[in-house]
Design an enzyme around this catalytic site. Structure first.
Site, PDB file in Angstrom:
ATOM      1  N   HIS A   1      -5.733  -1.638   7.887  1.00 37.12           N
ATOM      2  CA  HIS A   1      -4.385  -0.983   8.440  1.00 37.12           C
ATOM      3  C   HIS A   1      -4.443  -0.823   9.821  1.00 37.12           C
ATOM      4  O   HIS A   1      -4.530  -0.183  10.564  1.00 37.12           O
ATOM      5  CB  HIS A   1      -4.379   0.459   7.841  1.00 37.12           C
ATOM      6  CG  HIS A   1      -2.975   1.048   7.724  1.00 37.12           C
ATOM      7  ND1 HIS A   1      -2.183   0.490   8.366  1.00 37.12           N
ATOM      8  CD2 HIS A   1      -2.580   1.936   6.995  1.00 37.12           C
ATOM      9  CE1 HIS A   1      -0.931   1.234   8.163  1.00 37.12           C
ATOM     10  NE2 HIS A   1      -1.152   2.000   7.269  1.00 37.12           N
TER      11      HIS A   1
ATOM     12  N   GLY B   1      12.095  -2.536   2.677  1.00 40.80           N
ATOM     13  CA  GLY B   1      13.614  -2.744   2.499  1.00 40.80           C
ATOM     14  C   GLY B   1      13.956  -3.855   1.724  1.00 40.80           C
ATOM     15  O   GLY B   1      14.966  -4.146   1.509  1.00 40.80           O
TER      16      GLY B   1
ATOM     17  N   THR C   1       0.598   5.309  -0.100  1.00 42.50           N
ATOM     18  CA  THR C   1      -0.239   6.749  -0.197  1.00 42.50           C
ATOM     19  C   THR C   1       0.453   7.657  -1.253  1.00 42.50           C
ATOM     20  O   THR C   1       1.742   7.794  -1.115  1.00 42.50           O
ATOM     21  CB  THR C   1      -0.127   7.447   1.044  1.00 42.50           C
ATOM     22  OG1 THR C   1      -0.829   6.772   2.252  1.00 42.50           O
ATOM     23  CG2 THR C   1      -0.659   8.927   1.184  1.00 42.50           C
TER      24      THR C   1
ATOM     25  N   PRO D   1       0.813  -1.261  -0.120  1.00 35.51           N
ATOM     26  CA  PRO D   1       0.013   0.085  -0.019  1.00 35.51           C
ATOM     27  C   PRO D   1       0.774   1.121  -0.057  1.00 35.51           C
ATOM     28  O   PRO D   1       1.827   1.415   0.891  1.00 35.51           O
ATOM     29  CB  PRO D   1      -0.866   0.098   1.418  1.00 35.51           C
ATOM     30  CG  PRO D   1      -0.505  -1.434   1.838  1.00 35.51           C
ATOM     31  CD  PRO D   1       0.667  -1.914   1.204  1.00 35.51           C
TER      32      PRO D   1
ATOM     33  N   GLN E   1      -7.196  -1.012   1.407  1.00 35.38           N
ATOM     34  CA  GLN E   1      -6.410  -0.832   2.642  1.00 35.38           C
ATOM     35  C   GLN E   1      -7.460   0.409   3.230  1.00 35.38           C
ATOM     36  O   GLN E   1      -7.291   1.344   3.249  1.00 35.38           O
ATOM     37  CB  GLN E   1      -4.938  -0.551   2.617  1.00 35.38           C
ATOM     38  CG  GLN E   1      -4.391  -0.564   4.040  1.00 35.38           C
ATOM     39  CD  GLN E   1      -3.010   0.123   4.002  1.00 35.38           C
ATOM     40  OE1 GLN E   1      -2.610   1.304   3.804  1.00 35.38           O
ATOM     41  NE2 GLN E   1      -2.261  -0.627   4.761  1.00 35.38           N
TER      42      GLN E   1
ATOM     43  N   ALA F   1      -3.499   3.694   1.596  1.00 37.18           N
ATOM     44  CA  ALA F   1      -4.281   3.811   2.682  1.00 37.18           C
ATOM     45  C   ALA F   1      -5.589   4.495   2.342  1.00 37.18           C
ATOM     46  O   ALA F   1      -5.474   5.680   1.659  1.00 37.18           O
ATOM     47  CB  ALA F   1      -3.573   4.254   3.716  1.00 37.18           C
TER      48      ALA F   1
ATOM     49  N   GLY G   1       7.134  -1.564  -2.240  1.00 33.72           N
ATOM     50  CA  GLY G   1       6.718  -0.123  -2.265  1.00 33.72           C
ATOM     51  C   GLY G   1       7.233   0.601  -3.256  1.00 33.72           C
ATOM     52  O   GLY G   1       6.950   0.688  -4.396  1.00 33.72           O
TER      53      GLY G   1
ATOM     54  N   HIS H   1       1.896   1.058  11.647  1.00 35.66           N
ATOM     55  CA  HIS H   1       2.419   2.218  11.464  1.00 35.66           C
ATOM     56  C   HIS H   1       1.862   3.423  12.163  1.00 35.66           C
ATOM     57  O   HIS H   1       2.079   4.511  11.750  1.00 35.66           O
ATOM     58  CB  HIS H   1       2.240   2.687   9.867  1.00 35.66           C
ATOM     59  CG  HIS H   1       2.963   1.819   9.015  1.00 35.66           C
ATOM     60  ND1 HIS H   1       2.774   1.639   7.856  1.00 35.66           N
ATOM     61  CD2 HIS H   1       3.997   0.745   9.152  1.00 35.66           C
ATOM     62  CE1 HIS H   1       3.409   0.662   7.038  1.00 35.66           C
ATOM     63  NE2 HIS H   1       3.901  -0.142   7.935  1.00 35.66           N
TER      64      HIS H   1
ATOM     65  N   TYR I   1      -1.083   4.310  13.348  1.00 35.81           N
ATOM     66  CA  TYR I   1      -2.438   4.714  13.072  1.00 35.81           C
ATOM     67  C   TYR I   1      -3.347   3.956  14.513  1.00 35.81           C
ATOM     68  O   TYR I   1      -2.775   3.560  15.405  1.00 35.81           O
ATOM     69  CB  TYR I   1      -2.706   4.473  11.694  1.00 35.81           C
ATOM     70  CG  TYR I   1      -1.944   5.279  10.848  1.00 35.81           C
ATOM     71  CD1 TYR I   1      -1.644   6.729  10.955  1.00 35.81           C
ATOM     72  CD2 TYR I   1      -0.972   4.588   9.757  1.00 35.81           C
ATOM     73  CE1 TYR I   1      -0.771   7.303  10.008  1.00 35.81           C
ATOM     74  CE2 TYR I   1      -0.087   5.523   9.091  1.00 35.81           C
ATOM     75  CZ  TYR I   1       0.078   6.483   9.222  1.00 35.81           C
ATOM     76  OH  TYR I   1       0.705   7.333   8.529  1.00 35.81           O
TER      77      TYR I   1
HETATM   78  C1  FNR Z   1       4.338   4.027   2.245  1.00 32.86           C
HETATM   79  N1  FNR Z   1       3.997   2.888   3.017  1.00 32.86           N
HETATM   80  C2  FNR Z   1       2.508   2.731   3.287  1.00 32.86           C
HETATM   81  N2  FNR Z   1       2.177   1.715   4.263  1.00 32.86           N
HETATM   82  C3  FNR Z   1       0.859   1.571   4.233  1.00 32.86           C
HETATM   83  O1  FNR Z   1       0.275   0.344   4.969  1.00 32.86           O
HETATM   84  N3  FNR Z   1      -0.228   2.192   3.792  1.00 32.86           N
HETATM   85  C4  FNR Z   1       0.245   3.384   3.137  1.00 32.86           C
HETATM   86  O2  FNR Z   1      -0.756   4.032   2.385  1.00 32.86           O
HETATM   87  C5  FNR Z   1       1.595   3.667   2.666  1.00 32.86           C
HETATM   88  N4  FNR Z   1       2.115   4.875   2.093  1.00 32.86           N
HETATM   89  C6  FNR Z   1       3.420   4.812   1.772  1.00 32.86           C
HETATM   90  C7  FNR Z   1       3.698   5.998   0.770  1.00 32.86           C
HETATM   91  C8  FNR Z   1       5.019   5.957   0.628  1.00 32.86           C
HETATM   92  C9  FNR Z   1       5.293   6.851  -0.642  1.00 32.86           C
HETATM   93  C10 FNR Z   1       5.724   5.014   1.089  1.00 32.86           C
HETATM   94  C11 FNR Z   1       7.368   5.198   0.517  1.00 32.86           C
HETATM   95  C12 FNR Z   1       5.489   4.104   1.809  1.00 32.86           C
HETATM   96  C13 FNR Z   1       4.757   1.775   3.476  1.00 32.86           C
HETATM   97  C14 FNR Z   1       4.743   0.831   2.247  1.00 32.86           C
HETATM   98  O3  FNR Z   1       3.817   0.049   2.188  1.00 32.86           O
HETATM   99  C15 FNR Z   1       6.008  -0.257   2.389  1.00 32.86           C
HETATM  100  O4  FNR Z   1       6.033  -0.852   3.709  1.00 32.86           O
HETATM  101  C16 FNR Z   1       7.322   0.641   2.460  1.00 32.86           C
HETATM  102  O5  FNR Z   1       7.574   1.464   1.576  1.00 32.86           O
HETATM  103  C17 FNR Z   1       8.705  -0.211   2.742  1.00 32.86           C
HETATM  104  O6  FNR Z   1       8.609  -1.062   1.780  1.00 32.86           O
HETATM  105  P1  FNR Z   1       9.789  -0.596   0.363  1.00 32.86           P
HETATM  106  O7  FNR Z   1       9.454   0.605  -0.277  1.00 32.86           O
HETATM  107  O8  FNR Z   1      11.205  -0.858   0.940  1.00 32.86           O
HETATM  108  O9  FNR Z   1       9.543  -1.922  -0.725  1.00 32.86           O
END
Ligand code: FNR
Length: 454
Positions: free
Chosen positions: A192, A326, A31, A29, A106, A64, A347, A195, A197
Site C-alpha cells: 500500500h 469512481g 477496510t 482493497p 494489502q 489494508a 470498491g 492514500h 500513508y
Molecule cells: C477504501 N479504499 C481503500 N483503499 C486501499 O488501498 N486500502 C483500503 O483498505 C481501503 N479501504 C477503503 C474502505 C472503504 C469503505 C472505501 C469506500 C474505500 C479505497 C478503495 O480501494 C477504492 O479505491 C475506492 O473505494 C474507490 O473505488 P470505488 O469505490 O469508486 O469503486
C-alpha cells in the site's frame, strides 16, 4: 458500446504474476473494521465476506492489513504479523481458493495517520522492544483530525520522524509481513503505497523534509518505496508482489493531507522505477473517490469526473495496470475496451454486490450500497455483525425476494438483460421495500454520459 463487445473484453483471460485470471474485475482493497479488537484477527464472517465475492479466476485484494505494531492506528483493522493473525487469515484464503479465486494481501503502514495513543493497544504493549505508532518521514502532522485509541476525535498529533538507522528494521517488518501472508495462503502481496500513508508520506515533499538519503531528490523520496518493493521481491519473487499508488495533483483530493510541489514528477519517477521491477501488477487510484462525497451513492460526483492517471502514466509502465476509483460498471467496461487499464478494481459497488462480475457481464441491476455500514468499529465486538457486510443479496436472491418464479430466476440471471428488462425488474422491486434498493447500470452512467468522460 455494444454489450457483447464489452463482455468479450471483460472475460478475456490475462496472466497477472503467477495467476491466470479469467476476467477483468478486481475487488479493490476495502477496510471494513470488523476484526477482533485486541488481536486484530479475522473471524468466520470475514471468510464468508470474501467467499461471497470470490469467483473462478477472479482477483480479490484484501482490506489494508497492518504489517507491525508500529502501524496499529485504526480500530479493528486486521494484522498480518502474529501467528494468531496468520491462522485467522487461513479461513479467508481457503474460502477464496475453494471457489477458484485468488487473493492478495494489502500490506499497510499508516505512519503519521496513527495517533500515538495507540501505544495502549495490546499488540503494541506486548512488544519486547516497543515501536509505538505515530511515525513518519518527518515531524509534519496531517493537519487533520485523528481518532485516538479510546475513540475520541482530536487534532492530529505531531509524528516522530523515523531515524535513518531504523529503516532496515522497518523494511524487515514488511518482509516479515510478506512471509506471514504467504504462510496464511495469500497468492501475493500488494504494498500500500497510496492514500497518504507511510510510503506516500515519504514520496511527497510536503511531508518529507528529510536531509538523509530518504529525503530531497525524487530518487531519495522514492527510495523507501523501492527498497521495500525490492525486499518483497527478494522474499517472494516479483510475480507475487504488487503495488498501489495514488497520484494526485493540486486540483484533486489530497489523501490524508499529503501534498507535493510537483506530484507528476515524483509519481512519474516512482512508476518508471516500478515498471523495471516486473511486478505482478500496479494499481493506480483515480483521484475521483473522495470521502467528502457523502451524498447519495447514485449521484456520487466522482462518477462524473474524468479519469486522469491512466492517460498520464500508462506509457511509463509496461506491466499489468489496474485502475480503481469512481468506476461504474459501464464506464469501467469502457476503460477496459479503450485499453486505459488492463483490469478495473471496484470498491463500493463490490461491497453491495457480491456477484458484481456476473451483474456486469449480464447488465443486471445493482444493489445500492449504504455508507453507514462501511465501517463497524464500535463495541460490542463485531463478530457476527453481518449488516452491510455479508447481507447484500446476489441477483438471483433479489429476483426471488421480489416474487419471480424459479423458472424466471433461472432465465433472467443467466443472460444479458436488455435495458428495458433491467428497468422492469427495478420497477417491480420498488413496491417490495427491499432493504437494499436496486438501480440499473445505465442510470449510473454509460458511454454517453459519465462514461464519455472516462
Ligand atoms: C477504501 N479504499 C481503500 N483503499 C486501499 O488501498 N486500502 C483500503 O483498505 C481501503 N479501504 C477503503 C474502505 C472503504 C469503505 C472505501 C469506500 C474505500 C479505497 C478503495 O480501494 C477504492 O479505491 C475506492 O473505494 C474507490 O473505488 P470505488 O469505490 O469508486 O469503486
Amino acid at each position: 458500446m455494444s454489450s457483447s463487445s464489452a463482455s468479450t473484453m471483460l472475460t478475456t483471460p490475462i496472466k497477472v504474476g503467477r495467476m491466470e485470471l479469467l476476467h477483468r474485475i478486481v475487488l479493490a482493497p476495502l477496510t471494513r473494521s470488523r476484526s477482533k479488537l485486541n488481536t486484530l484477527t479475522q473471524t468466520p464472517i470475514h471468510a464468508e465476506y470474501y467467499r461471497q465475492r470470490a469467483s473462478k479466476g477472479g482477483l480479490l485484494i484484501s482490506e489494508a492489513t497492518f504489517i507491525s505494531p508500529e502501524t496499529v492506528g485504526f480500530q479493528r483493522s486486521p494484522g498480518i504479523f502474529t501467528a494468531e493473525q496468520v491462522e485467522s487469515w487461513k479461513q479467508v484464503t481457503q474460502a477464496v481458493h475453494e471457489k477458484g479465486g485468488y487473493i492478495y494481501c494489502q500490506l499497510w503502514h499508516i505512519g503519521r495517520v496513527a495517533h500515538p495513543s495507540f501505544a495502549a493497544h495490546a499488540l503494541v504493549k506486548a512488544q519486547a522492544v516497543p515501536t509505538p505508532p505515530g511515525v513518519s518521514a518527518s515531524d509534519v502532522p496531517t493537519g487533520l483530525p485523528a481518532v485516538t485509541y479510546d475513540g475520541q476525535t482530536v487534532d492530529g498529533a505531531v509524528p516522530r520522524a523515523l531515524e535513518t538507522k531504523e529503516i532496515p528494521r522497518l523494511i524487515d517488518d514488511y518482509r516479515h509481513a510478506a512471509r506471514c501472508a504467504i504462510e496464511a495462503g495469500f497468492d501475493g502481496v500488494e504494498l500500500h503505497g497510496a492514500h497518504g500513508y507511510l510510503i506516500d508520506q515519504f514520496l511527497n515533499d510536503g511531508v518529507n523534509k528529510r536531509t538523509d538519503q530518504y529525503g530531497g531528490s525524487l530518487e531519495n523520496r522514492a527510495r523507501l518505496l523501492l527498497e521495500v518493493i525490492d525486499a518483497l521481491i527478494a522474499e517472494l519473487g516479483a510475480d507475487r508482489v504488487a503495488c498501489r499508488l495514488s497520484p494526485h495533483n493540486n486540483d484533486t483530493y489530497s489523501y490524508n493531507g499529503v501534498k507535493d510541489s510537483n506530484p507528476d514528477a515524483i509519481y512519474g519517477y516512482a512508476i518508471k522505477e516500478l515498471s523495471k521491477r516486473k511486478l505482478a501488477y500496479l494499481l493506480l487510484t483515480e483521484p475521483r473517490w473522495d470521502p467528502k462525497f457523502k451524498g447519495d451513492a447514485v449521484t456520487d460526483p466522482g462518477h462524473q469526473l474524468p479519469s486522469v492517471n491512466a492517460d498520464k502514466f500508462r506509457s511509463l509502465y509496461e506491466g499489468v495496470l489496474i485502475g480503481a476509483g469512481g468506476y461504474t460498471p459501464l464506464s469501467g467496461l469502457q476503460a477496459l475496451e479503450l485499453g486505459k487499464y488492463d483490469l478495473i478494481g471496484f470498491g463500493r459497488w463490490f461491497i453491495s454486490n457480491p456477484d458484481i462480475v456476473t451483474r456486469i457481464q449480464y447488465r443486471q441491476p445493482l444493489n445500492i450500497y449504504r455508507r453507514e455500514t462501511f465501517y463497524i468499529w464500535k463495541s460490542p465486538e463485531p463478530e457476527g455483525i453481518d449488516e452491510g457486510y455479508t447481507d447484500y443479496p446476489t441477483f438471483d436472491q433479489v429476483l426471488r425476494q421480489i416474487g419471480y418464479s424459479e423458472e424466471e430466476v433461472k432465465d433472467l440471471s443467466s443472460r444479458v438483460l436488455s435495458d428495458e428488462e433491467a428497468e422492469q425488474i427495478v420497477a417491480r422491486s420498488h413496491d417490495k421495500g427491499l432493504k437494499y434498493p436496486l438501480i440499473t447500470q445505465v442510470r449510473l452512467g454509460n458511454s454517453t454520459s459519465a462514461g464519455s468522460r472516462l
